[in-house]
Design an enzyme around this catalytic site. Structure first.
Site, short mmCIF file in Angstrom:
data_model
loop_
_atom_site.label_atom_id
_atom_site.label_comp_id
_atom_site.label_asym_id
_atom_site.label_seq_id
_atom_site.Cartn_x
_atom_site.Cartn_y
_atom_site.Cartn_z
N GLY A 76 0.81 -1.21 0.00
CA GLY A 76 0.00 0.00 0.00
C GLY A 76 0.85 1.26 0.00
NE ARG A 110 -4.28 -1.88 2.19
CZ ARG A 110 -3.09 -1.67 2.74
NH1 ARG A 110 -2.04 -2.33 2.32
NH2 ARG A 110 -2.96 -0.78 3.71
CD GLN A 132 0.11 3.45 3.25
OE1 GLN A 132 -0.98 3.36 2.68
NE2 GLN A 132 0.78 2.40 3.66
CG ASP A 168 1.90 -0.53 10.18
OD1 ASP A 168 0.72 -0.61 9.76
OD2 ASP A 168 2.80 0.07 9.57
NE ARG A 199 -2.42 -5.80 9.32
CZ ARG A 199 -1.36 -5.10 8.98
NH1 ARG A 199 -1.10 -3.95 9.61
NH2 ARG A 199 -0.54 -5.52 8.04
#
Length: 429
Positions: free
Chosen positions: A94, A122, A169, A315, A346
């Site tokens: 990503g 995504r 990001q 993360d 997740r």
């Protein structure tokens, strides 16, 4: 698909180093490629994600040499990239796709970004939307929400953008577009996300200014190549931190870990749960804080995890879930809806796996409630093709009552190719 069986451990002991930071490795290739002159990168992570970025820039005419020790980039300058003759394959990354979308939006050529089936599922609108406000011409599946993304480079203008999510990001994609835009580009976010782009772009000579809650970029600055030392990735160290805390008798030293304050949420959370973690030999390398981390077995207690710490540990949540599953009491995770749009969902993936191991978990839209147990049961865990889920469940298997099998562990190679060997090297049985 390759499965891996984990047997219970007596302790985790020794000294290790983890591979180079994935976020910094990506950015070193990107920024070095659009800088003038030579950039050298020591400690580059040779995982599938960062290598996807490297190959993308080779496909755009950048000479990048790797002798196994140092990656050397012959920078082409801000406007020196060439139109790729084929689709740029981002694999599972990503970071590659989102940051490249911003960087390519201001080029004078056409390009297409795609990836594997997980990446193509995504959300990309969070990047495509603000870039369109800057004048970018980007199309994709589902109205630009999903890859493949087709990018026709165009003239960009600076914008002020209030991001609804705290995402490095998203922020970095807009910043990279801002390098090519007229005027100033300002990005604000609800909570501070990791700031590797700001630090590294400034080191390369970009006009970058940070302020509380955001960052400002002025277009047109030429970047100059430099030498970069990539510290160990705290996201990779996280699995060993949790292993050291939950396996009785453990005493582990992890050398040379990046401890950028926008990334140390994992340390704050584990210390908050009662974890014995010590940062020693703290220093600065290439503008990034680095330390050795000592971790020893600890009795953990539950806590609430929410607010500013969440983007600083985003993360590491799969590993945190394993620690919480063995903490006394109920750990409550809030403000973490971003976990649902990672390589997999997740929240659901860890809830599913830890329930198999005998843990009581309640999912919420933006988090979960995890009630700790005294011991885990061995189980058949599903990685869901997500490297961090796979590694987290392998760590959980170290303290299960019997064997744990983890499915599809090849995905670990996206971020940590040597994980299994490194783990087995410190496990005492």
């Amino acid at each position: 698909m390759q499965n891996y069986t984990v047997r219970p451990a007596k302790s985790v002991r020794g000294e290790i180093s983890v591979p180079g930071d994935k976020s910094i490795s990506h950015r070193s290739i990107m920024f070095g490629s659009i800088a003038s002159g030579v950039t050298t990168v020591t400690g580059f992570l040779r995982g599938e994600d960062a290598l996807a970025t490297l190959e993308a820039f080779r496909a755009m005419g950048v000479q990048i040499d790797d002798d196994g020790e140092t990656v050397t980039i012959q920078g082409r300058g801000l406007h020196g990239l060439s139109e790729p003759t084929d689709v740029l394959d981002c694999g599972n990354s990503g970071t590659s796709m989102r940051l490249l979308t911003g960087l390519l939006a201001g080029q004078n050529f056409f390009s297409v970004l795609s990836g594997d089936k997980y990446l193509r599922a995504r959300p990309m609108k969070r990047v495509v939307g603000p870039l369109a406000q800057m004048g970018a011409r980007i199309s994709g599946r589902a109205g630009g929400e999903k890859a493949p993304l087709a990018i026709q480079g165009s003239k960009l203008k600076g914008i002020e953008y209030d991001s609804p999510v705290s995402s490095a990001q998203v922020k970095s994609a807009i910043m990279l577009a801002g390098l090519y835009a007229g005027g100033e580009t300002v990005v604000r976010e609800p909570h501070l996300s990791r700031d590797h782009s700001e630090r590294m772009l400034r080191a390369f000579g970009a006009h970058v200014e940070t302020f509380p809650g955001g960052v400002k970029v002025r277009g047109g600055a030429e970047l100059t190549g430099r030498d970069i030392v990539v510290p160990g990735d705290i996201s990779s160290a996280a699995f060993f931190l949790v292993a050291g805390l939950i396996v009785p008798g453990s005493d582990l030293l992890i050398r040379g870990v990046g401890v950028n304050p926008t990334r140390t949420g994992i340390i704050d959370v584990l210390k908050g749960m009662g974890g014995d973690l010590e940062l020693i030999n703290q220093r600065d390398e290439s503008g990034e804080p680095v330390a050795d981390i000592r971790v020893r077995h600890s009795k953990l207690t539950a806590m609430e995890i929410s607010g500013d710490v969440v983007p600083r540990a985003i993360d590491e949540f799969p590993a945190i879930c394993v620690a919480a599953s063995l903490a006394q009491g109920t750990t409550v995770v809030r403000d973490a809806a971003e976990l649902r749009v990672k390589e997999t969902d997740r929240i659901s993936a860890m809830a599913d796996n830890l329930k198999r191991a005998g843990v009581s978990i309640v999912e919420t839209p933006d988090g979960m409630e995890i009630t700790g147990v005294s011991s885990l049961k061995g189980c058949a865990a599903d990685s869901f093709g997500d490297h961090r889920i796979a590694m987290s469940m392998m760590v959980a298997g170290l303290v299960a009552q019997n064997e744990t099998s983890v499915s599809d562990v090849e995905c670990i190679a996206t971020s940590f190719p040597g994980f299994v060997n490194l783990l087995e090297g410190v496990v005492q049985r």
